[in-house]
Design an enzyme around this catalytic site. Structure first.
Site, PDB file in Angstrom:
ATOM      1  CB  ILE A 230      34.578  32.089  46.500  1.00 21.92           C
ATOM      2  CG1 ILE A 230      35.600  31.212  47.211  1.00 21.92           C
ATOM      3  CG2 ILE A 230      33.176  31.784  47.004  1.00 21.92           C
ATOM      4  CD1 ILE A 230      36.935  31.854  47.481  1.00 21.92           C
ATOM      5  CB  CYS A 231      30.584  33.362  44.006  1.00 17.05           C
ATOM      6  SG  CYS A 231      28.982  33.833  43.332  1.00 17.05           S
ATOM      7  CB  SER A 232      31.424  37.293  41.109  1.00 19.36           C
ATOM      8  OG  SER A 232      31.451  37.799  42.424  1.00 19.36           O
TER       9      SER A 232
ATOM     10  N   GLY B 209      35.532  33.663  41.630  1.00 17.36           N
ATOM     11  CA  GLY B 209      36.015  32.564  40.808  1.00 17.36           C
ATOM     12  C   GLY B 209      36.064  32.945  39.334  1.00 17.36           C
TER      13      GLY B 209
END
Length: 541
Positions: free
Chosen positions: A281-283, A285
């Site tokens: 998820i986000c960073s 990811g």
């Protein structure tokens, strides 16, 4: 370590670039006098229209700042007309200025801040503030002044709710049952208790971002992606990152990717499966995608059967206010100052995100707390939003390098843990989520396009960065676009994608189940020996 007041370093770094932009604007007074004169003339014309109540105020119709009926009275309308008069010619003026792109972007951000700060709703002429003061015989203003004094004395950057008496982790938030099964310097690994008698053989490992706490994914019952995955018969493991201190200043992307590999090994060992699926998820990811590329280069690609990335910028050329605000000089100063301190402190990162949405995150809470004299309501997501973490200096350095160079778009130009990173070499099937109103990761930057190999499926929901993730089934207005990401261009993909009603959560979990192997009897979870979820690290300050 030098003694720096919390939250001051980042502001100081940004101030240098803004000063340079303002100097460039001053120089344009000499080089473009006619352009500035045209703006003044246009502004005067708009002011004349404003005093005649002839400006179009329809863009403010749905603005919650002006929802009080008092704004429809002549005095309220005049304030809004005058406020709009200087703003409406700004766009043409800004586009016509002969400035460098980053200077124009910073000036645009400054003007947005100025417009938000000078909104009539922020003044004591706000009809809502006046009505509250009359109803309380002035006590609301006294309470507001007391709140302001309290917040100034405590050094809070923004008005915020009282977080000390609100939610408890493990009781109200992050309360899905599970056990901590491993604890390392960088992370704790949580294994959640199965919800079904049979579960899919391959476990799911969730990689949250190192910034902010993981429990946005397990916010509260009924609004938990972890809980949803368990209900679907998935075995769920999750990394809870440690809040770093100055001794962890050397933790960079390489260290986080290695930690993720260690968590993956322990997940496979604990579940008894040779393969797992991975969701970042986000960073987080970014870390997950880098791990997949590293595994491909190092010969460990068989450990994973599928990858999903939620609001993850595979194209790191982010055209956002946060990065436009940080010009090259400011980024360099931010690097140097993060190394002097050992980390980017939590208040600096929190303030940066707050100033990206000043209307919602800065001024609206200030009106409620100082103007109306009320305590700010605290919801689970608001509580999570104020629970920031630090970032190690090396990780700040590495992330800025990604934003500066975009090495993910140039296969082999990033070396990580002795391997060249090439996302196009990834052969795993992947599922991607972006959010159309995302102000942190614009949705085009999350589109995999030709940057990533393997079969790809893209989903576009229609909320923002946080609310897009919080989308349990049953949301009345939820919908999304979805389809194979075969096109190299995000807009071409959107033109051919199908619209689906409802939450994207079932689409994600169904796709994961297709890559998670057959159903087997759910394991009986014992005591991990390291305590129950949500564990120790998520509570560290």
């Amino acid at each position: 370590m030098p003694d720096h007041p919390q939250g001051r370093l980042h502001t100081t770094a940004i101030r240098g670039d803004i000063s340079a932009t303002l100097l460039a604007l001053l120089r344009s007074l000499a080089t473009q006098p006619c352009h500035h004169a045209d703006y003044l003339r246009s502004t005067l014309e708009h002011l004349l229209l404003a005093v005649q109540n002839r400006l179009d105020l329809s863009p403010l119709d749905d603005d919650p700042r002006f929802a009080h009926p008092g704004w429809q009275r002549p005095a309220g309308q005049l304030l809004l007309q005058l406020w709009q008069a200087w703003q409406q010619p700004l766009s043409d003026w800004l586009q016509g200025l002969q400035l460098a792109d980053h200077e124009r972007a910073q000036l645009h951000w400054l003007l947005d801040q100025l417009a938000a700060a000078t909104a009539p709703s922020n003044s004591l002429l706000n009809p809502a503030i006046l009505a509250e003061a009359r109803a309380s015989n002035g006590h609301s203003l006294c309470r507001g002044a007391h709140h302001l004094w309290q917040d100034l004395a405590s050094g809070r950057p923004f008005a915020q709710p009282n977080l000390d008496t609100q939610y408890r982790l493990g009781t109200d938030l992050a309360c899905t049952p599970g056990q901590v099964i491993a604890r390392h310097a960088e992370f704790e690994l949580i294994c959640y208790s199965p919800r079904q008698p049979q579960v899919h053989e391959r476990p799911l490992l969730l990689v949250p971002p190192p910034i902010n706490r993981f429990y946005l994914l397990d916010l509260n019952p009924g609004n938990s992606l972890v809980e949803h995955a368990l209900e679907q018969g998935l075995q769920v493991y999750l990394i809870s990152w440690r809040n770093p201190n100055p001794s962890h200043c050397n933790w960079g992307l390489g260290r986080y990717v290695s930690a993720c590999q260690r968590a993956l090994n322990e997940t496979r060992l604990h579940s008894g499966s040779t393969q797992a699926t991975l969701t970042g998820i986000c960073s987080g990811g970014l870390i997950a995608a880098l791990l997949c590329a590293w595994q491909q280069a190092a010969g460990y690609a068989q450990q994973l059967s599928a990858l999903s990335l939620l609001v993850t910028p595979l194209d790191t050329r982010l055209n956002t206010d946060l990065l436009r605000l940080n010009g090259p000089a400011a980024r360099q100063r931010l690097r140097r100052q993060a190394w002097q301190q050992g980390y980017l402190d939590e208040r600096s990162s929190g303030a940066a995100f707050g100033w990206m949405r000043p209307d919602q995150l800065v001024w609206a809470p200030a009106i409620t707390r100082y103007g109306l004299g009320r305590e700010l309501p605290c919801s689970p997501v608001v509580y999570w939003g104020h629970d920031h973490t630090r970032l190690p200096a090396q990780l700040v350095d590495d992330l800025l390098d990604l934003f500066d160079r975009d090495p993910l778009g140039q296969p082999g130009s990033l070396q990580l843990n002795s391997e060249a990173i090439d996302l196009t070499s990834i052969t795993l099937p992947s599922w991607h989520l972006a959010a159309r109103r995302d102000h942190i990761v614009p949705w085009h930057n999350a589109y995999p396009g030709i940057r990533m190999g393997g079969a790809k499926h893209f989903t576009l929901c229609h909320s923002g960065h946080i609310q897009g993730l919080l989308c349990p089934p049953g949301h009345p207005r939820a919908h999304y676009h979805s389809g194979p990401a075969n096109s190299s261009n995000a807009d071409s993909w959107l033109a051919s994608a199908e619209t689906q009603q409802g939450s994207w959560w079932p689409a994600w979990s169904n796709w994961l189940k297709d890559h998670s192997g057959p159903l087997v009897n759910a394991p009986v979870q014992g005591d991990g020996g390291l305590g129950p979820a949500p564990g120790r690290y998520v509570q560290q300050h």
